[in-house]
Design an enzyme around this catalytic site. Structure first.
Site, PDB file in Angstrom:
ATOM      1  CE  LYS A 155       8.848  14.942 -24.091  1.00  0.00           C
ATOM      2  NZ  LYS A 155       8.425  14.859 -25.023  1.00  0.00           N
ATOM      3  CG  ASP A 184       3.445  10.021 -21.290  1.00  0.00           C
ATOM      4  OD1 ASP A 184       2.672  10.366 -22.165  1.00  0.00           O
ATOM      5  OD2 ASP A 184       4.661   9.284 -21.585  1.00  0.00           O
ATOM      6  CG  HIS A 185       1.107  15.112 -23.811  1.00  0.00           C
ATOM      7  ND1 HIS A 185       2.270  15.001 -24.139  1.00  0.00           N
ATOM      8  CD2 HIS A 185       0.188  15.180 -24.921  1.00  0.00           C
ATOM      9  CE1 HIS A 185       2.157  15.003 -25.638  1.00  0.00           C
ATOM     10  NE2 HIS A 185       0.969  15.202 -25.840  1.00  0.00           N
ATOM     11  CD  GLU A 223       4.600  15.575 -33.812  1.00  0.00           C
ATOM     12  OE1 GLU A 223       4.144  16.532 -33.098  1.00  0.00           O
ATOM     13  OE2 GLU A 223       5.600  15.107 -33.400  1.00  0.00           O
ATOM     14  CG  ASP A 242      10.361  14.674 -28.672  1.00  0.00           C
ATOM     15  OD1 ASP A 242      10.348  15.454 -27.575  1.00  0.00           O
ATOM     16  OD2 ASP A 242       9.508  14.881 -29.782  1.00  0.00           O
ATOM     17  CG  HIS A 247       4.770  10.844 -25.511  1.00  0.00           C
ATOM     18  ND1 HIS A 247       4.164  11.156 -24.290  1.00  0.00           N
ATOM     19  CD2 HIS A 247       5.032  11.849 -26.151  1.00  0.00           C
ATOM     20  CE1 HIS A 247       4.639  12.654 -24.101  1.00  0.00           C
ATOM     21  NE2 HIS A 247       5.081  12.833 -25.492  1.00  0.00           N
ATOM     22  CE  LYS A 348       8.987  16.880 -33.692  1.00  0.00           C
ATOM     23  NZ  LYS A 348       7.695  17.105 -33.224  1.00  0.00           N
TER      24      LYS A 348
HETATM   25  C1  BG6 Z   1       5.775  16.162 -27.044  1.00  0.00           C
HETATM   26  C2  BG6 Z   1       6.915  16.162 -27.999  1.00  0.00           C
HETATM   27  O1  BG6 Z   1       5.797  15.274 -25.958  1.00  0.00           O
HETATM   28  O2  BG6 Z   1       4.646  15.584 -27.883  1.00  0.00           O
HETATM   29  C3  BG6 Z   1       6.597  16.928 -29.124  1.00  0.00           C
HETATM   30  O3  BG6 Z   1       7.973  16.680 -27.450  1.00  0.00           O
HETATM   31  C4  BG6 Z   1       5.382  16.564 -29.931  1.00  0.00           C
HETATM   32  O4  BG6 Z   1       7.852  16.809 -30.150  1.00  0.00           O
HETATM   33  C5  BG6 Z   1       4.187  16.376 -29.107  1.00  0.00           C
HETATM   34  O5  BG6 Z   1       5.225  17.489 -31.211  1.00  0.00           O
HETATM   35  C6  BG6 Z   1       3.037  15.622 -29.570  1.00  0.00           C
HETATM   36  O6  BG6 Z   1       1.952  15.614 -28.951  1.00  0.00           O
HETATM   37  P1  BG6 Z   1       0.610  15.345 -29.520  1.00  0.00           P
HETATM   38  O7  BG6 Z   1      -0.606  15.529 -28.414  1.00  0.00           O
HETATM   39  O8  BG6 Z   1       0.346  16.559 -30.436  1.00  0.00           O
HETATM   40  O9  BG6 Z   1       0.523  14.170 -30.271  1.00  0.00           O
END
Ligand code: BG6
Length: 510
Positions: A155, A184-185, A223, A242, A247, A348
């Site tokens: 992404k 998409d992790h 976060e 973002d 996600h 955030k």
């Molecule tokens: C990323 C965003 O895709 O996911 C970041 O670009 C974010 O801004 C991150 O901090 C959050 O991932 P996770 O797995 O820590 O919730």
């Protein structure tokens, strides 16, 4: 489970942070878990001048991201992993002759028996995806007449509906959609995948999963960190692009979708697209004004530590109105979800890092225990994506003694109780799936486009709309207070604590 066939992984942008931070640790875990194929080779490429040895040092033996993992293994074991890794410089930029790269790929393929199966991982800015795809195709490296060819892209998939469509069409000129894997992790997280099991492998939830029993759905993604060193990127992106477009809408689609016919990738993805297409797109200014809130964090003192405001972060415009907090209320236009509001927020600099889904059930239709205090205390199903992963059900029990007083009780399940199972990291799982040719947990072009169609008007309104405000919130609290005004009736956001069963609270001082 499908077999992993012999293949070569070719990483573009290999000298960048993602390769060392995420990809190599995931590959090393796959190596430890014996998931890699017998003949496996990694070829890194980028504009940097590095030898094979220098690259191995950078991403394996001297990598700070692997230090801890490496300390558990002896040198020979580590070396035999590192020996599978190679590097070739692409040239001055990525728009160049790929002859030298092809030559290296061909030589490695012959020597190591990777059977012309190639997986290209683009860890580069998206504006050069099409260029890379074009050069690969020109050299015959997208052609599947001998061996399979897959391309994984990171992404952001576009900046808007139009740009996403262009990006998709650009890639599809050179690779078929079935060869394209959009990572998409969040879909690699075990708890996100478990949404399908919770819903479709349990007969106690599915009958209730609709407008007849669900009052509203709430999703929080919080976060504690700020934008850190990514101010330059983030200021042009914001929380909606973002986190939400990708996600969170992926999570929404799994909550909303209809049961697929079976567990085949295309059946699941078809249902997810249908779900995303059912989101009611907010178009008029009044609806957008009432149902969307954006905020930005301000400087604060969090537990004795001074943290800068967003506008003071490196790379951020001093008068930026980019959102670091986005909260939305929206509806789904289909039979199952008619009139059920969805409240979703991402931000955030919140009090704690947490992602959870809360299904709020309707209270019983007829109140027998009207004096008992049970009214307004709905049943909740809380699905914790991270941390303290698990599931919590809140339900009523009788307070012992005379009369019928009702109290809330918790039923909890924690993933950590399945201690003998090693949970794969998101990248480990997703890379393994791509190696096996399983695209279930990758986003398809039409999913990405449907998500942008929903998000575009909100972005346009926030950019050009009348009376649009960016509310400030102190770093370390649950966002601007008026975000509670999105809710109907007496409801408000559940502000979760660090642990799944913590009772909610507005902020934490300890
Ligand atoms: C990323 C965003 O895709 O996911 C970041 O670009 C974010 O801004 C991150 O901090 C959050 O991932 P996770 O797995 O820590 O919730």
């Amino acid at each position: 489970m499908r077999k992993v066939e012999n293949h070569m992984l070719i990483i573009f942008g290999a000298s960048g942070d993602l390769t060392a931070r995420k990809l190599l640790p995931a590959l090393f875990d796959l190596y430890i878990g014996k998931h890699l194929c017998e003949n496996f080779v990694v070829l890194g490429t980028s504009r940097s001048d590095l030898s094979d040895q220098e690259f191995r040092k950078k991403v394996v033996t001297n990598s700070k991201y692997l230090r801890e993992k490496l300390s558990d293994h002896d040198e020979n074991y580590i070396q035999s992993f590192a020996n599978r890794i190679f590097y070739t410089k692409i040239g001055k930029d990525y728009d160049t002759d790929y002859g030298k790269l092809k030559e290296r790929i061909t030589k490695l393929d012959k020597k190591h028996g990777t059977e012309k199966n190639f997986m290209f991982y683009l860890s580069t800015p998206p504006n050069i995806y099409e260029t890379i795809a074009m050069h690969l195709a020109e050299k015959g490296l997208a052609n599947e007449s001998q061996g399979w060819k897959r391309i994984i892209v990171e992404k952001p998939f576009g900046y808007s509906y139009e740009t996403a469509k262009r990006l998709n069409t650009g890639l599809q000129k050179y690779f078929n959609e079935t060869q394209i894997y959009r990572i998409d992790h969040y879909l690699g997280k075990e708890t996100v995948q478990n949404l399908l099991i919770t819903r479709f492998a349990n007969s106690i939830f599915e009958p209730l999963w609709n407008r007849n029993y669900i009052h509203h759905v709430e999703i929080t993604n919080a976060e504690t960190v700020g934008v850190e060193k990514r101010g330059g990127y983030y200021d042009k992106s914001g929380a909606l692009r973002d986190m939400f477009q990708n996600h969170l809408l992926q999570i929404v689609s799994l909550v909303v979708m209809e049961p697929p016919i079976d567990d085949k990738a295309e059946e699941i993805r078809n249902e997810k697209v249908k779900a995303l297409k059912s989101l009611r797109i907010m178009r008029d200014e009044e609806t957008l004004y009432k149902n969307t809130i954006r905020g930005q964090y301000l400087a604060s003192d969090i537990m004795g530590e001074k943290v800068p405001g967003y506008r003071e972060e490196e790379g951020v415009e001093p008068e930026s109105t980019t959102e670091t907090y986005a909260a939305l209320k929206f509806y789904i236009d289909n039979w199952r979800w008619k009139d059920v509001p969805f409240y979703v927020r991402t931000a955030k600099r919140m009090p704690t890092k947490v992602t959870e889904i809360v299904i709020h059930f309707k209270s019983p239709h007829h109140h027998i225990f009207s004096e008992s205090g049970v009214i307004d205390k709905d049943n909740k199903l809380i699905i914790r994506i991270q941390p303290d992963e698990g599931i919590l059900i809140k339900f009523g029990v009788k307070v012992p003694g005379q009369g019928f007083m009702v109290e809330r009780a918790n039923l909890e399940f924690y993933y950590s109780d399945l201690a003998d199972q090693k949970l794969m990291s998101a990248y480990e799982r997703l890379l393994l799936d791509a190696m096996q040719g399983d695209p279930t947990l990758y986003a398809r072009a039409d999913e990405v486009e449907a998500a942008w169609e929903f998000v575009d008007p909100i972005l346009a309104f926030w950019k050009n709309g009348k009376d649009v405000k960016t509310y400030g919130y102190s770093s370390g609290v649950w966002g601007p207070q008026n975000a509670d005004e999105l809710f109907e009736g007496h409801y408000s956001w559940r502000n979760p604590g660090e642990a799944l069963a913590d009772d909610p609270g507005f902020c934490e001082i300890n």
